[in-house]
Structure formats: structure tokens, C-alpha cells
Design an enzyme around this catalytic site. Sequence first.
Site, PDB file in Angstrom:
ATOM      1  N   GLU A 216      44.750  45.333  36.027  1.00 42.06           N
ATOM      2  CA  GLU A 216      44.281  44.622  34.824  1.00 42.06           C
ATOM      3  C   GLU A 216      44.750  45.353  33.564  1.00 42.06           C
ATOM      4  O   GLU A 216      45.224  44.723  32.606  1.00 42.06           O
ATOM      5  CB  GLU A 216      42.752  44.533  34.832  1.00 42.06           C
ATOM      6  CG  GLU A 216      42.218  43.756  33.643  1.00 42.06           C
ATOM      7  CD  GLU A 216      40.708  43.874  33.473  1.00 42.06           C
ATOM      8  OE1 GLU A 216      39.995  43.835  34.495  1.00 42.06           O
ATOM      9  OE2 GLU A 216      40.254  44.010  32.326  1.00 42.06           O
TER      10      GLU A 216
ATOM     11  N   HIS B 203      45.659  50.689  36.654  1.00 43.46           N
ATOM     12  CA  HIS B 203      44.946  49.564  37.271  1.00 43.46           C
ATOM     13  C   HIS B 203      45.648  48.270  36.856  1.00 43.46           C
ATOM     14  O   HIS B 203      46.090  48.130  35.701  1.00 43.46           O
ATOM     15  CB  HIS B 203      43.486  49.567  36.803  1.00 43.46           C
ATOM     16  CG  HIS B 203      42.648  48.526  37.497  1.00 43.46           C
ATOM     17  ND1 HIS B 203      42.676  47.195  37.145  1.00 43.46           N
ATOM     18  CD2 HIS B 203      41.773  48.619  38.528  1.00 43.46           C
ATOM     19  CE1 HIS B 203      41.849  46.519  37.922  1.00 43.46           C
ATOM     20  NE2 HIS B 203      41.288  47.366  38.783  1.00 43.46           N
TER      21      HIS B 203
ATOM     22  N   SER C  73      34.471  42.719  44.362  1.00 41.70           N
ATOM     23  CA  SER C  73      35.435  42.264  45.361  1.00 41.70           C
ATOM     24  C   SER C  73      34.870  42.349  46.788  1.00 41.70           C
ATOM     25  O   SER C  73      35.630  42.310  47.751  1.00 41.70           O
ATOM     26  CB  SER C  73      36.720  43.083  45.237  1.00 41.70           C
ATOM     27  OG  SER C  73      36.399  44.451  45.188  1.00 41.70           O
TER      28      SER C  73
ATOM     29  N   CYS D  59      41.634  35.478  35.555  1.00 48.34           N
ATOM     30  CA  CYS D  59      40.256  35.154  35.189  1.00 48.34           C
ATOM     31  C   CYS D  59      40.208  34.804  33.695  1.00 48.34           C
ATOM     32  O   CYS D  59      40.798  35.515  32.872  1.00 48.34           O
ATOM     33  CB  CYS D  59      39.368  36.362  35.482  1.00 48.34           C
ATOM     34  SG  CYS D  59      37.693  36.115  34.904  1.00 48.34           S
TER      35      CYS D  59
ATOM     36  N   THR E 117      37.652  45.060  31.770  1.00 47.05           N
ATOM     37  CA  THR E 117      36.441  44.219  31.914  1.00 47.05           C
ATOM     38  C   THR E 117      35.351  44.803  32.802  1.00 47.05           C
ATOM     39  O   THR E 117      34.198  44.386  32.719  1.00 47.05           O
ATOM     40  CB  THR E 117      36.837  42.838  32.483  1.00 47.05           C
ATOM     41  OG1 THR E 117      37.585  43.065  33.674  1.00 47.05           O
ATOM     42  CG2 THR E 117      37.630  42.019  31.504  1.00 47.05           C
TER      43      THR E 117
END
Length: 574
Positions: free
Chosen positions: A131, A129, A267, A101, A167
Site C-alpha cells: 500500500e 508495504h 486479512s 479499496c 490505512t
Amino acid sequence: MDKDPAVVLAQTAGFCPGVKKAIDQVLELAQAGKAPIYTLGPLIHNTQVIEMLKQKGIRAVDALDEIKGQAGVIVIRAHGITPSLEAEVRARGLEVIDSTCPLVKNVHSVIGKYAALGYATVIVGDKGHAEVVGLLGYAGERAFVVADSEEARRLPALDKVNIVAQTTQEEDAFLKTAETVKSRAREAVISNTICKPTRDRQRETQELAGKVDLMVIVGAKHSANTTRLTALCRRLCPRTIHIETEAEADPAAVRSARRIGITAGASTPGWMTDRVMGRIKELRKKEAVSPFHALERLIELLVDSCAYTGLSAVGLTYVCMKLQGVRVEDRLLILAGLFVFSLHLINRVAEKGVGAVESRKVELFEKHQRPLIGAAFISGLLALGLALFLGTKIFAVVFCCWILGALFPFRSLHGQAGRVDFPGSRDIVTALGWGMVCACLPALHQGIVFSKANYLAVVFAILLVFIRSVMLGISAVHSDMIVGRENFYKALGARTTYAILASIQSLLTAVLIVLLAMGWKSRLVGSLLAGNLAFAAGSSTCHFRGTPKGFWAEAAVDGQFLLLALLAWLGGRL
Ligand code: SF4
């Protein structure tokens, strides 16, 4: 009709732009015939969507070692990965598609910039996680992950520190944690990297949770952002439930709530939220079955089983016969209805489970798959038998069109899609098929093919069916169905699609006005003009007030042909 003002769906519920883009990219690869397609880790944290992607040949791998050979495409998901893993991926020799992203990439560059200036990095987020693992790769040696202020207090004393957020963090919690980190450093920069879609979602959810007495959060239990959304809601609305599917909706809680708010994580596909919404509304309906409720159920069944679409094809064929001035023949009307019913049903059954049909239909197809497949093939055979009875030319046309239509959902098998598919193919092929059976067959049967009236009817039918198909496709995209570039709206985008639809509507209206002015079949043309204007007004309202969903919307779109047939019939009687 089934509107319940006490059930409110958040506008920000569902896929965020980053997830949407990643899904679109893999679907485009699948449609272009690329195979095998791997994603590094599940593309999104949603079991149902991952299952649907698997059926499209898109496989999630946890490690590069699981990929054997050097053929295929590897997709970096929206969460992003570390630079070292990216180098390893690229060294594999496979085609690499980076779906990270852009908002995550922005965090990469913020971290990289301060790390290069000698700042340590503190990431406020969930350890492990995907990310966060990716972000750590840009931070260099001095990097820490903390979940909250308590963990931040245990950090060593720091000199210069850059504090960033995963994020999808909750803003207040991040700012509080960042202040604690700041107090442990000589110099600190707070980079609020929570993405805008997350902030918007949290703001709207907070507002909604404060106004309802039951909050329903839809999304995977292992999705970090959905879990965080649930925790956020619980502080404002103690009766908050987190569910993955509509089956988990607690009937007692739903019935006893005065006002219900529904939202979903980044999601969660829109069709799953719609499914939960539908279930909640159903649970809240009065137990007593009113005559209207029974009628509603009947129409829903007709729409979902494609019988209503078959009926609308009968209506359009009647209009085309009237336009061409040919004798209205029952056999041709029945043939058109059976043909369209059969092919739409085959396509729907074939697409079950890959997200191209709405949730309530999935249930219908799961429960009655065999009888529906039987009905599709029997009606197809009946259409072919009727065509044979009407002559060899008619049979040849119907046979070719039916075979092509029945094979359409299987065009992407064995990676052949790129060779046979094109943008908007579903809507274009559907329009051509209907045009052939509703307008060409009556003319062919009565020997007036290539007459002006025949051209007019064919163009009229193709354009109307094209509009119908695109409108249903728009509704599918807005529900986050797993559709690819065979969907005109998805392939060409909103601006171009709406411009083309408006141009077609204007062209049809202009042609009908000219014919009316010329005095050609005035009563029929006047009736069709009235019907066309009514439908154009309805579709523009939908465009400006939001795409309607549910079977009533589908019934209205297909119902235009029944309305036109009724008006054409009335026009002939007056
Ligand atoms: S949550 Fe935000 S940063 Fe993450 S993928 Fe979605 S839009 Fe991008």
C-alpha cells in the site's frame, strides 16, 4: 450449549470491507469463466486463503513479466498500485479489474491534491508495504516514509508538508509521529487517513484486551495489520499470543486463563477465527466425558458426515407422502435418504479445501477422505439400485438427478462456469433435487403425478428446502467461506434474500392456514402449520440476533424436517 462466556470474540475480527470486496470480485471473475486470472501480488496476506484461491484458478504474480501472452484478467488488489504501474498494466492488453479499496483511493487523492499544491508528503507506515509503495506513486518527488517518531526526527527540514497514514496504522502512534514531523516543517497538514474499519477494530481490541487475561490474535505472521494489532494488545494484556491457525493455540495458556479475548487481522477469514475459537473451547472443556458430551459428539459427526441431512430427507419424504395421501413406503423413504446423503457428501468432499465447508469438516474429510468418498458412491449406487427395483420411470428420474447433482461441484472446470452457472444456483438446484426425490418420486410410484395434492407437496418441499439451503449459505458467507454467486445470499445481497425468505415463509403459512380453514387433512395441516411457525420464529430470531454458526445451527436447520415428520406422525395418531 458449548457457550463459554469466558471466551469472547471481537465483533470486528476478520476481513475488512476492502478485502471482502476484492475477494468477491475475483470469485465472480472465476465464476464467469474468465481465465487465467492474475492478481498483482497476493490478494491478501493469508496463506490459507491464497491456497484456496489458487484452487479456483486465481494466481498471484509478483511482477508483470511473469504473465505470458495477452489472454486473461489482471486484478489490482485492495492495496492499490502506483499510477505508472497501472499504466503499464493497462498497456499489456489484458482485461484489468481494479479492486483497489475506495478508502485507499481516498488516500491517493489526498496525497495527489497536496502534492499538486507543492507540499512534500510524509507517509507514516511500513517501508516496502504494497500500500505504501502505491501511495508513494501519487506523491511526486518530495516524499518520505517514516515508521515512527524516531525516524521522523531524522527527516530533513521541510517547508510545506502533508502527513498521511498507511490505512492500517495505529492511531495514537500515527498522531505522535505526525506531531514530530510537524515540528520539522514550516507548514504542516495532518491528514489522518487511517481507515474507519481499522480504527473500529483497534478501539474494540483495546477495550477487550483490558478486560481479559489472555488475548489471542489470529492472522498471518507476515500481515502488517495483524502484527500491529498484536503489539497494541501486548501493551494492555501482557499475555497476548499471535497465531496463524488453531494448531498453534497453546493448551497450557488457554486452560490457565480466566478470560480469553479473540480478535483477528483484516486479512483473516472468519472460518479461521471460528476454527481457533472451536479449538480454544475444546481445550477448556472438562476432561471427563459426560453422556451429554458423547451425544453432542455423535450429533456433530452425523451433521458433518451428511448422515443427518440424509435423515432429514427421509423426514421430508414422509411429510410429502402424508400430504399427498399416498401409502408410506419404506423403500421410497430409504431411497430419498440415500440419494440426499450421497449427493451432499460428494459435494462436500469436492469442495474441501476451497473454503466452502467449515473448518471442523475439513479435518474430518482430510482424515477420512477415502471412506467418505466410498460411502458417497456406495449410497448413490444403492439409491440407483433401489430405484431400479421400483420401476424404470423411477430409475430414469433418479439416475438423471443423481448424475446432475454429482457433477454440480465440477461445473466450473475448464472455464465453463459462465455458461452453466447462474446466481443462487446451488440453493435453487438443491431445492429442485430434493423436491424431485422427496415429493415427486412417491407420486410417480403411486400414479398420482399432476394431482393437486402432488403439486402442493412438490411446492411445499421445494420452498422448505430452498429456505434451508439459503440459511446454511448465509452462515457460510458470515464465516467468510470462499463462496461465489452460486450462493443465493452472496448473489442477491442481504436485503433481497431476507425479503424473499420472509415472503416464502408467509406464503407457506398462508397456504396452510387456508387449507386448515377448508378442513383439508386438518390434523396433518395443523401439525405442519405449528412446525412451520416454530421454524419461522426460530429463523427470525437468528436474523435479528446474529446468524448462528457451528453444527448446532446446521442441526437445527435440517432438524426442521425431522420435527415436521414427527408432528405429521403424531397428527395421524391423535
Ligand atoms: S484495511 Fe481499510 S483501507 Fe485497507 S483494504 Fe481494508 S478497509 Fe480498505
